[in-house]
Design an enzyme around this catalytic site. Structure first.
Site, short mmCIF file in Angstrom:
data_model
loop_
_atom_site.label_atom_id
_atom_site.label_comp_id
_atom_site.label_asym_id
_atom_site.label_seq_id
_atom_site.Cartn_x
_atom_site.Cartn_y
_atom_site.Cartn_z
N LYS A 170 59.84 36.08 -30.60
CA LYS A 170 60.45 37.40 -30.77
C LYS A 170 61.41 37.31 -31.94
O LYS A 170 62.51 36.79 -31.82
CB LYS A 170 61.22 37.86 -29.53
N GLY A 201 60.49 43.34 -30.59
CA GLY A 201 61.29 44.07 -29.62
C GLY A 201 62.75 43.69 -29.71
O GLY A 201 63.16 42.92 -30.58
N ASP A 202 63.54 44.25 -28.79
CA ASP A 202 64.97 43.96 -28.81
C ASP A 202 65.32 42.87 -27.80
O ASP A 202 64.50 42.48 -26.97
CB ASP A 202 65.79 45.23 -28.57
N GLY A 203 66.56 42.40 -27.89
CA GLY A 203 67.01 41.33 -27.01
C GLY A 203 67.06 41.70 -25.55
O GLY A 203 66.54 40.96 -24.69
N PRO A 204 67.68 42.85 -25.20
CA PRO A 204 67.80 43.19 -23.78
C PRO A 204 66.46 43.41 -23.08
O PRO A 204 66.38 43.30 -21.86
CB PRO A 204 68.61 44.50 -23.82
N VAL A 206 62.76 42.49 -24.64
CA VAL A 206 61.80 41.41 -24.89
C VAL A 206 62.47 40.04 -24.80
O VAL A 206 61.93 39.10 -24.21
CB VAL A 206 61.12 41.61 -26.27
N GLY A 207 63.67 39.92 -25.37
CA GLY A 207 64.37 38.64 -25.30
C GLY A 207 64.65 38.22 -23.87
O GLY A 207 64.42 37.07 -23.47
N GLU A 245 71.44 27.82 -30.87
CA GLU A 245 72.19 27.63 -32.13
C GLU A 245 72.94 28.93 -32.33
O GLU A 245 72.35 29.97 -32.62
CB GLU A 245 71.24 27.32 -33.28
N CYS A 279 75.76 31.46 -40.29
CA CYS A 279 76.60 31.01 -39.18
C CYS A 279 77.40 29.76 -39.53
O CYS A 279 78.43 29.48 -38.90
CB CYS A 279 75.74 30.75 -37.95
N GLU A 378 84.20 35.39 -35.76
CA GLU A 378 83.13 35.24 -36.74
C GLU A 378 82.85 36.62 -37.35
O GLU A 378 82.32 37.51 -36.67
CB GLU A 378 81.87 34.68 -36.09
#
Length: 476
Positions: A170, A201-204, A206-207, A245, A279, A378
């Protein structure tokens, strides 16, 4: 306009289970550059099942077969190199030179590194009468970010392919074009059906479905610490391996004997590169208090010499990824000023003449101590925070005073003294005197910067299980 409305599952381009699309915005123009389908848990399930079926045979392939496969992938990537760079420029506004010489180059570099490691990797070892075997862990869920899109895809997919795993990827919905080109490359290279699968898709949605799926054996995630916590939480009930990571707020200690013009200038340029969206960027510069004014003058000159503009303009810095990210950066700059930060260069707002596009001024802020929000959070933009220190011990303490530990930097002319400082910094990767990247060096963090390592031979371990076969060698 690019239209990528199908997912790659079981070696075929297939329609999503539910029709739902998302416009992909070009951050340089603020206009749609394409459209993708947004996946669901049903799409993830189909992809995972395909990967599970493929694992039975792909996990049993020989090293020689996997070497040949990676060689074909490298050859196809080289054919599509210009397409990859163009996709990255369009999806994230990366300057053309950066996309060609760094972003696309890292994808190829990770493939070539994994290939070189595989040719010499030992999957079996006899210890007395016991055989130790390193075997592929199984089906891997790979969740990647938008800031170095193909770099993060390649440094997960290449070692997973090399050791015999199957996978579901993803990519970020903000930068999906490079993932599409990557998938086309793997398809053209003849990766067996089901070994590699792509679901956008998005994190909430598919992630989370990937992380929680009981048939996914490990999940490798790169992104924010906040999102990494959610991945780990979703993965916990099935006790799968979680590689992360995550974020960073890397210190850059300029020692009193350093070449200040070189070290400070290099530090500024490193922060500004990729619009500050790295990062491991050295976003906290620590300088001796007695040389603070000198350092600030150099940093100001370097920031003001950093050109900002459209990806095809020849400027060294392009936009940040989205309106949301631009707003976050501006909020943090304002809060930092409210808490006492002084603007040395740049500051709030867009650069003159760049009203369209998510452009941020190359900014240098100086703060009194490490408690200011711009020294803690960050920012993920072209914003450098400078802090003074009185002793080297204090510099090390300030450098380590962060929940993160992804990277650290130190510059000095006394080699042994510089090495001693490097040894005291709590970070997964420490850079001395602006050393060049090393694709064989393990990449990953201490503390809230994550778990595990990527790049080179250390990446292989993330995708392997160790089996001990006792009595394999009969007693004499």
């Amino acid at each position: 306009m690019r239209e990528y409305l199908k997912f790659y599952i079981d070696g075929r381009w297939v329609e999503p289970a539910v029709a739902k699309t998302l416009d992909v915005i070009n951050p340089a123009t603020e206009k749609p550059a394409g459209r993708i389908s947004m996946g669901s848990a049903a799409d993830v399930d189909a992809a995972v099942k395909a990967a599970r079926r493929a694992f039975a045979s792909y996990s049993q392939t020989s090293v020689e077969e996997r070497i040949a496969l990676l060689e074909r992938v490298v050859a196809e990537y080289q054919k599509r190199y210009a397409d990859m760079a163009a996709a990255i420029t369009e999806e994230m506004g990366a300057p053309a030179a950066l996309a060609q010489k760094a972003q696309a180059a890292m994808g190829l570099g990770h493939l070539q590194t994994a290939l070189a490691v595989l040719k010499n990797y030992h999957f079996r070892e006899e210890r007395g009468t016991t055989l130790l075997v390193k075997e592929p862990i199984g089906v891997c869920g790979l969740i990647t970010p938008w800031n170095w899109p193909v770099n993060q895809i390649a440094c997960k997919v290449a070692p997973a392919l090399a050791v015999g795993c199957t996978m579901v990827l993803k990519p970020s919905e903000l930068s999906p074009f490079s993932a599409q080109v990557w998938t086309e490359i793997l398809d053209a290279a003849g990766v067996p059906a089901g070994v590699f699968n792509l679901v956008n898709g998005d994190g909430p949605t598919v992630g989370a479905a990937i992380a929680s799926h009981p048939e996914v054996d490990m999940v490798s995630f790169t992104g924010s610490t906040r999102a990494g916590v959610e991945v780990a939480r979703n993965a916990a009930p099935s006790v799968k391996r979680v590689h992360q990571e995550l974020g960073g707020k890397s210190p850059n200690i300029i020692l009193p004997d350093a070449d200040f013009k070189r070290a400070v200038t290099a530090g500024v340029r490193s922060v500004m590169s990729n619009s500050g969206q790295s990062c491991n960027a050295p976003t906290r510069m620590l300088v001796p208090r007695e040389r603070l004014d000198e350092a600030l003058a150099i940093a100001k000159a370097a920031a003001e010499a950093t050109t900002v503009g459209a990806p095809d303009s020849g400027a060294s810095v392009g936009p940040v990824i989205s309106a949301t990210q631009w707003d976050k950066i501006q909020t943090l700059i304002h809060k930092g000023i409210e808490q006492g930060a002084t603007v040395v260069a740049g500051g709030p707002g867009k650069p003159a003449g760049l009203e369209t596009g998510y452009y941020v001024k190359p900014t240098v802020l100086v703060v009194k101590d490490n408690q200011n929000i711009v020294a803690r959070e960050e920012i993920f933009g072209p914003v450098l925070t400078v802090l003074p220190y009185d002793t080297v011990d204090e510099a090390v303490a300030i450098g380590n005073d962060t929940p993160y530990g992804l990277a650290a930097y130190v510059s000095g002319t006394d080699v042994e003294a510089t090495r001693r400082v490097a040894s005291r910094l709590r970070a997964g990767q420490v850079n001395i005197n602006s050393a060049a990247p090393d694709l064989m060096a393990p990449f990953g963090g201490f503390k809230q910067s994550g778990n595990g390592r990527e790049w080179g031979d250390h990446a292989f371990a993330e995708f392997l299980e160790v089996k001990a076969v006792l009595g394999y060698v009969p007693k004499a």
